[in-house]
Scaffold this active site. Structure first.
Site, PDB file in Angstrom:
ATOM      1  N   ARG A 232     -19.835  -1.872  -4.607  1.00  0.00           N
ATOM      2  CA  ARG A 232     -19.959  -0.878  -5.682  1.00  0.00           C
ATOM      3  C   ARG A 232     -19.348  -1.483  -6.940  1.00  0.00           C
ATOM      4  O   ARG A 232     -18.304  -2.138  -6.878  1.00  0.00           O
ATOM      5  CB  ARG A 232     -19.231   0.430  -5.333  1.00  0.00           C
ATOM      6  CG  ARG A 232     -19.957   1.312  -4.323  1.00  0.00           C
ATOM      7  CD  ARG A 232     -21.241   1.940  -4.880  1.00  0.00           C
ATOM      8  NE  ARG A 232     -21.900   2.785  -3.887  1.00  0.00           N
ATOM      9  CZ  ARG A 232     -22.855   2.387  -3.054  1.00  0.00           C
ATOM     10  NH1 ARG A 232     -23.279   1.130  -3.083  1.00  0.00           N
ATOM     11  NH2 ARG A 232     -23.404   3.239  -2.206  1.00  0.00           N
ATOM     12  N   GLU A 261     -23.922   1.097 -13.827  1.00  0.00           N
ATOM     13  CA  GLU A 261     -25.317   0.818 -13.487  1.00  0.00           C
ATOM     14  C   GLU A 261     -26.226   2.023 -13.579  1.00  0.00           C
ATOM     15  O   GLU A 261     -27.434   1.884 -13.730  1.00  0.00           O
ATOM     16  CB  GLU A 261     -25.424   0.190 -12.088  1.00  0.00           C
ATOM     17  CG  GLU A 261     -25.110   1.144 -10.937  1.00  0.00           C
ATOM     18  CD  GLU A 261     -25.332   0.490  -9.571  1.00  0.00           C
ATOM     19  OE1 GLU A 261     -24.853  -0.635  -9.351  1.00  0.00           O
ATOM     20  OE2 GLU A 261     -25.991   1.118  -8.724  1.00  0.00           O
ATOM     21  N   HIS A 293     -29.130  -3.813  -7.830  1.00  0.00           N
ATOM     22  CA  HIS A 293     -28.853  -2.983  -6.651  1.00  0.00           C
ATOM     23  C   HIS A 293     -30.044  -2.971  -5.680  1.00  0.00           C
ATOM     24  O   HIS A 293     -30.632  -1.926  -5.401  1.00  0.00           O
ATOM     25  CB  HIS A 293     -28.499  -1.547  -7.075  1.00  0.00           C
ATOM     26  CG  HIS A 293     -27.641  -0.842  -6.058  1.00  0.00           C
ATOM     27  ND1 HIS A 293     -26.616   0.011  -6.420  1.00  0.00           N
ATOM     28  CD2 HIS A 293     -27.638  -0.858  -4.701  1.00  0.00           C
ATOM     29  CE1 HIS A 293     -26.039   0.480  -5.332  1.00  0.00           C
ATOM     30  NE2 HIS A 293     -26.642  -0.033  -4.279  1.00  0.00           N
TER      31      HIS A 293
END
Ligand code: NAD
Length: 327
Positions: A232, A261, A293
């Site tokens: 993360r 993000e 991601h």
């Protein structure tokens, strides 16, 4: 049940449909926040992905609209205010495991590409430039790899790196016998940082792990080491990392996640001016490789996420609790 699927992409529709759900899906392309929550009005459940924001106002609005279950299409649940969900009478279910290998293999893909400059070599060869200057890498064999968080993904990652002939250091409040069996040695964080040529993050984002890699941690790292984050974004203090890249202290950085993000990832912004100066600075370094991601994004993982999401919905419809509850 009626289920509002937030942050829907074409691949979410495909895999949820293929999971053969008996539920009625309302496809919502918007991300969940306090304003978009009303798009779930009349639904029994809201199905969320990692950049949906289930904060107190959004949860209160979902609850007022009739939602009783949050079915997360993710393992991580740091984007959900669990106390606010309980207060709104909303149960939370997640996908505790889908394919740890998918994320672990992506971390390894980033390491290999960054080390051997595959992204730069690919562009050069297409331009007819076959010079090797600037493409010098290092052997993984014999290097020390530090694994922070030795749960499912960390273990899958450690197994692959052991196969390369790497020495493994680990840091986790809980020792994992599967990692010990690979020869991984558990050490305090500072020792892992000081002894590793590559540090890979596989712990969840918790209050205790927010900015785990800050100025002090970066100062402990071996000069020129590689840092990899597929966990993360906020586990890294991005500004501190930029400082370490500028000073040359950090040799390489691979990211699949980024602190801010939710304003960028999963969308095509190629014709848009990116106003995030921190992210834009990261993109300027030749020794930084970023993906948006996509660690989870394999067919196997998507199939497993859809199947477990449907199982959470089915079990909630039958018993009032999801199959894999959070909290
Ligand atoms: P997991 O729960 O199996 O393992 C997490 C491990 O981290 C546990 O062993 C836990 O004890 C450890 N941990 C907790 N606090 C720690 C700390 N302070 N320092 C070191 N270790 C600590 O979870 P997992 O399935 O392996 O997933 C790990 C993380 O990967 C998730 O929380 C998620 O944030 C991230 N993830 C990313 C993607 C992606 O697409 N990039 C996909 C799935 C998961």
């Amino acid at each position: 049940m009626q289920v509002a699927v937030f942050s829907t992409k074409p691949y979410d529709r495909r895999f949820l449909r293929e999971a053969g759900a008996a539920h009625e899906f309302r496809w919502v392309e918007a991300r969940l926040d306090s304003h978009t929550a009303r798009l779930a009005e009349g639904c029994d459940a809201a199905c969320l992905f990692v950049n949906d924001r289930a904060d107190a106002p959004a949860l209160a609005a979902l609850g007022a609209g009739g939602v009783r279950l949050l079915a997360l299409r993710s393992a991580g649940f740091n984007h959900v205010d669990l106390a606010a969900a309980a207060a709104a009478g909303i149960a939370v279910g997640r996908v505790p495991a889908y394919s740890p290998e998918a994320v672990a293999e992506h971390a390894v893909a980033l390491i290999l590409a960054l080390n051997r400059r595959i992204h730069r070599a690919y562009a050069r060869v297409r331009e007819g430039n076959f010079a090797l200057d600037g493409l010098l890498g290092f052997d993984l064999h014999g290097r020390t790899v530090g694994v922070i968080g030795t749960g499912q993904i960390g273990t899958a990652f450690a197994r692959i790196m052991a196969g390369f002939g790497c020495r493994l250091l680990g840091h986790d409040p809980q020792e994992n016998p599967a990692c010990l069996a690979l020869g991984l040695q558990y050490v305090p964080l500072e020792e892992l940082l000081a002894g590793s040529d590559i540090v890979s993050l596989h712990c969840p984002l918790l209050p205790a792990t927010r900015h785990l890699i800050d100025d002090a941690a970066l100062a402990c790292m071996k000069p020129g080491a590689m840092l990899v984050n597929t966990s993360r974004g906020a586990i890294l203090d991005t500004r501190a990392v930029i400082g370490a890249l500028k000073s040359g202290r950090l040799g390489h950085l691979a990211l699949d996640v980024y602190e801010e993000e939710e304003r960028l990832f999963f969308e095509d912004l190629s014709a848009t001016v990116i106003d995030d100066d921190v992210f834009a600075r990261l993109l300027t370094f030749p020794n930084v490789l970023i993906t948006g991601h996509q660690g989870f994004f394999t067919a196997e993982a998507m199939r497993a996420i859809a199947a477990t999401t449907v199982a959470n919905l089915d079990t909630f419809a039958a018993t009032g609790r999801p199959l894999h509850p959070v909290g």
